[in-house]
Design a protein around this motif. Structure first.
Motif, PDB file in Angstrom:
ATOM      1  N   ALA A 173     -18.896  32.494  -5.706  1.00 59.20           N
ATOM      2  CA  ALA A 173     -18.424  31.189  -6.191  1.00 59.20           C
ATOM      3  C   ALA A 173     -18.910  30.065  -5.275  1.00 59.20           C
ATOM      4  O   ALA A 173     -19.300  28.988  -5.752  1.00 59.20           O
ATOM      5  N   SER A 174     -18.906  30.311  -3.966  1.00 61.69           N
ATOM      6  CA  SER A 174     -19.341  29.269  -3.027  1.00 61.69           C
ATOM      7  C   SER A 174     -20.833  28.959  -3.196  1.00 61.69           C
ATOM      8  O   SER A 174     -21.243  27.807  -3.086  1.00 61.69           O
ATOM      9  N   THR A 175     -21.628  29.977  -3.478  1.00 59.87           N
ATOM     10  CA  THR A 175     -23.059  29.760  -3.698  1.00 59.87           C
ATOM     11  C   THR A 175     -23.276  28.890  -4.931  1.00 59.87           C
ATOM     12  O   THR A 175     -24.043  27.924  -4.900  1.00 59.87           O
ATOM     13  N   ILE A 176     -22.561  29.213  -6.013  1.00 63.76           N
ATOM     14  CA  ILE A 176     -22.657  28.413  -7.240  1.00 63.76           C
ATOM     15  C   ILE A 176     -22.221  26.978  -6.962  1.00 63.76           C
ATOM     16  O   ILE A 176     -22.872  26.020  -7.392  1.00 63.76           O
ATOM     17  N   SER A 177     -21.137  26.825  -6.226  1.00 69.20           N
ATOM     18  CA  SER A 177     -20.617  25.494  -5.921  1.00 69.20           C
ATOM     19  C   SER A 177     -21.643  24.657  -5.152  1.00 69.20           C
ATOM     20  O   SER A 177     -21.878  23.492  -5.479  1.00 69.20           O
ATOM     21  N   TYR A 178     -22.278  25.251  -4.130  1.00 69.20           N
ATOM     22  CA  TYR A 178     -23.290  24.524  -3.361  1.00 69.20           C
ATOM     23  C   TYR A 178     -24.473  24.128  -4.243  1.00 69.20           C
ATOM     24  O   TYR A 178     -24.945  22.994  -4.193  1.00 69.20           O
ATOM     25  N   LEU A 179     -24.937  25.060  -5.056  1.00 67.22           N
ATOM     26  CA  LEU A 179     -26.079  24.777  -5.927  1.00 67.22           C
ATOM     27  C   LEU A 179     -25.750  23.680  -6.944  1.00 67.22           C
ATOM     28  O   LEU A 179     -26.535  22.757  -7.150  1.00 67.22           O
ATOM     29  N   VAL A 180     -24.586  23.792  -7.571  1.00 67.65           N
ATOM     30  CA  VAL A 180     -24.159  22.798  -8.562  1.00 67.65           C
ATOM     31  C   VAL A 180     -24.035  21.427  -7.912  1.00 67.65           C
ATOM     32  O   VAL A 180     -24.507  20.419  -8.455  1.00 67.65           O
ATOM     33  N   LEU A 217     -28.689  27.495 -17.633  1.00 65.22           N
ATOM     34  CA  LEU A 217     -28.154  26.320 -18.322  1.00 65.22           C
ATOM     35  C   LEU A 217     -29.110  25.826 -19.406  1.00 65.22           C
ATOM     36  O   LEU A 217     -28.666  25.383 -20.463  1.00 65.22           O
ATOM     37  N   ARG A 218     -30.403  25.909 -19.174  1.00 63.99           N
ATOM     38  CA  ARG A 218     -31.365  25.487 -20.212  1.00 63.99           C
ATOM     39  C   ARG A 218     -31.275  26.390 -21.430  1.00 63.99           C
ATOM     40  O   ARG A 218     -31.374  25.939 -22.558  1.00 63.99           O
ATOM     41  N   LEU A 219     -31.071  27.680 -21.192  1.00 59.52           N
ATOM     42  CA  LEU A 219     -31.013  28.628 -22.310  1.00 59.52           C
ATOM     43  C   LEU A 219     -29.673  28.596 -23.037  1.00 59.52           C
ATOM     44  O   LEU A 219     -29.616  28.740 -24.253  1.00 59.52           O
ATOM     45  N   MET A 279     -31.295  28.792  -7.438  1.00 56.67           N
ATOM     46  CA  MET A 279     -31.281  27.506  -8.129  1.00 56.67           C
ATOM     47  C   MET A 279     -32.089  27.589  -9.421  1.00 56.67           C
ATOM     48  O   MET A 279     -31.677  27.088 -10.463  1.00 56.67           O
ATOM     49  N   PHE A 280     -33.232  28.263  -9.359  1.00 63.25           N
ATOM     50  CA  PHE A 280     -34.061  28.447 -10.544  1.00 63.25           C
ATOM     51  C   PHE A 280     -33.298  29.231 -11.612  1.00 63.25           C
ATOM     52  O   PHE A 280     -33.307  28.865 -12.792  1.00 63.25           O
TER      53      PHE A 280
END
Length: 145
Positions: free
Chosen positions: A37-44, A18-20, A11-12
């Protein structure tokens, strides 16, 4: 590293990326962070639910001509939290209100005319009181002298 630490680190990394870089699609985040992709989806989804991420108004022109559903750009919700920064010099105060995505939402240069230490303290306290009322979601204040 346990699952909780791994999730925090992912998550960090997503948030820092995204900040950069500003705005990215989930697919672009997946490629940059080398995550499933599933990890990104859960985090988002978790960050969107907390109000920290939002869909961007940018149009994905790179997706034109490609097959499939175009990715939606994501960005950090700048207005979610603000930081108030005061830079004090002998003859002025520079005041900055900066959002969560590092985008400045307010700047003010305030000239000073030889204030006493007590007057300077009163001015700083007055500015903090005023701007924490105007921007209710200020989460931190910093002073640089």
């Amino acid at each position: 590293m346990n699952k909780s630490q791994e999730r925090y680190q992912n998550m960090f990394s997503l948030f820092r990326t995204l900040r950069l870089e500003g705005t990215l699609t989930q697919s672009e985040l997946k490629d940059r962070l080398h995550l499933q992709a599933s990890t990104i989806s859960y985090l988002v989804n978790d960050l969107k639910r907390e109000g920290l991420l939002q869909l961007s108004s940018l149009e994905n022109s790179a997706a034109k001509g490609k097959v499939g559903k175009p990715g939606q750009y994501l960005e950090i919700a700048n207005e979610h939290s603000y930081f108030l920064g005061l830079y004090l010099e002998e003859t002025f105060i520079d005041l900055h209100v900066i959002g969560l995505a590092d985008q400045e939402v307010h700047f003010q240069h305030i000239p000073l005319e030889n204030p006493t230490p007590q007057e300077l303290i009163q001015k700083v306290v007055s500015l903090i009181d005023h701007f924490t009322t105007v921007y209710e979601n200020i989460k931190g204040v910093g002073l640089a002298v």
